[in-house]
Design a protein around this motif. Structure first.
Motif, short mmCIF file in Angstrom:
data_model
loop_
_atom_site.label_atom_id
_atom_site.label_comp_id
_atom_site.label_asym_id
_atom_site.label_seq_id
_atom_site.Cartn_x
_atom_site.Cartn_y
_atom_site.Cartn_z
N THR A 189 0.82 -1.22 0.00
CA THR A 189 0.00 0.00 0.00
C THR A 189 0.86 1.27 0.00
O THR A 189 0.54 2.23 -0.70
CB THR A 189 -0.96 -0.01 1.22
OG1 THR A 189 -1.83 -1.14 1.11
CG2 THR A 189 -1.81 1.24 1.28
N VAL A 190 1.94 1.26 0.76
CA VAL A 190 2.76 2.49 0.85
C VAL A 190 3.90 2.47 -0.16
O VAL A 190 4.14 3.46 -0.86
CB VAL A 190 3.28 2.68 2.30
CG1 VAL A 190 4.11 3.96 2.39
CG2 VAL A 190 2.10 2.74 3.28
N ARG A 227 -1.16 8.72 1.46
CA ARG A 227 -0.75 7.56 2.28
C ARG A 227 -0.09 8.02 3.57
O ARG A 227 -0.34 7.46 4.64
CB ARG A 227 0.23 6.68 1.49
CG ARG A 227 -0.39 5.96 0.32
CD ARG A 227 -1.38 4.90 0.78
NE ARG A 227 -1.90 4.17 -0.36
CZ ARG A 227 -3.13 4.28 -0.83
NH1 ARG A 227 -4.01 5.09 -0.23
NH2 ARG A 227 -3.52 3.58 -1.88
#
Ligand code: GTB
Length: 207
Positions: free
Chosen positions: A107-108, A142
């Protein structure tokens, strides 16, 4: 049995420990496991002998007895499952730590890498001035959420875990950027992790 991991013979990061042998070295130091390093040139990465271990011709790999692995996140997970120190014992806390591990790499990290690629490979492209603010904004989104989730805590969930290790390694790629500096708690989180003796030993070894 001592594992052997692979690293760049000459890392293009000039000693900043941003290549992905670092999370593996760091994890091994956290659990106190001795290890050997095999250093490879860029040419050796693409030879069959290495592709047999790493299908994409990249570092790192991890070999220990019959175990042969690639993908730094999977290697860190293997180490964390194998030896105490990187994952909580309690099932619920352990499950949460696994979520953070995958959040770091899936995700990051993708938006951080997309920004790096834009900065390093697209600077002379006609679309650069429009694309950079867009990829910066994706990183900001994020970081904003990560910062809110961390809050005033030392680590993402209770004790330091492999989730923090992988997350910090991703955030370190933003060192010096204004994006990270927008979140003092994330800056402090990275500094806290870098102050760990295991991180220091891994950093010194890769230098
Ligand atoms: N998903 C894989 C993993 O996590 O193991 C990705 C592995 C990977 O990207 N390996 C890179 C590699 O071997 C080194 S880390 N590249 C050679 C190739 O593909 O031919 C990426 C990296 C490279 C350089 C810097 N740097 O100079 O700062 C930072 C990170």
């Amino acid at each position: 049995l001592i594992p052997t991991i692979t690293a760049f013979a000459a890392s293009p990061d000039r000693g900043r420990a941003l290549a992905r042998d670092m999370p593996v070295r760091w994890a091994l130091e956290e659990v106190g496991a001795p290890h050997d390093i095999r250093r490879l040139s860029f040419a050796q990465l693409k030879e069959d002998a290495h592709r047999h271990l790493q299908p994409f011709g990249q570092i790192p790999t991890y070999e220990c007895g019959a175990v042969s692995m690639f993908e730094s996140g999977a290697i860190v997970l293997h180490i964390a499952l194998d030896q105490p120190g990187l994952l909580p014992q309690a099932p619920a806390a352990r499950a949460r730590a696994l979520s953070w591990m995958f959040a770091a790499v899936s995700t990051v990290e993708p938006v951080v890498l997309q920004r790096e690629n834009t900065l390093f490979m697209e600077r002379d492209k006609a679309w650069f001035s429009e694309r950079l603010p867009m990829v910066d904004e994706q990183v900001r989104t994020r970081l904003r959420d990560l910062s809110a989730s961390l809050g005033a805590a030392d680590w993402l969930h209770g004790e330091f875990s492999a989730g923090d290790l992988l997350m910090v390694q991703v955030l370190r790629r933003l060192a010096g950027s204004e994006l990270l500096a927008e979140h003092p708690n994330l800056l402090a989180y990275v500094a806290r992790a870098e102050a760990r003796p295991a991180f220091q030993r891994a950093f010194a070894a890769q230098l």
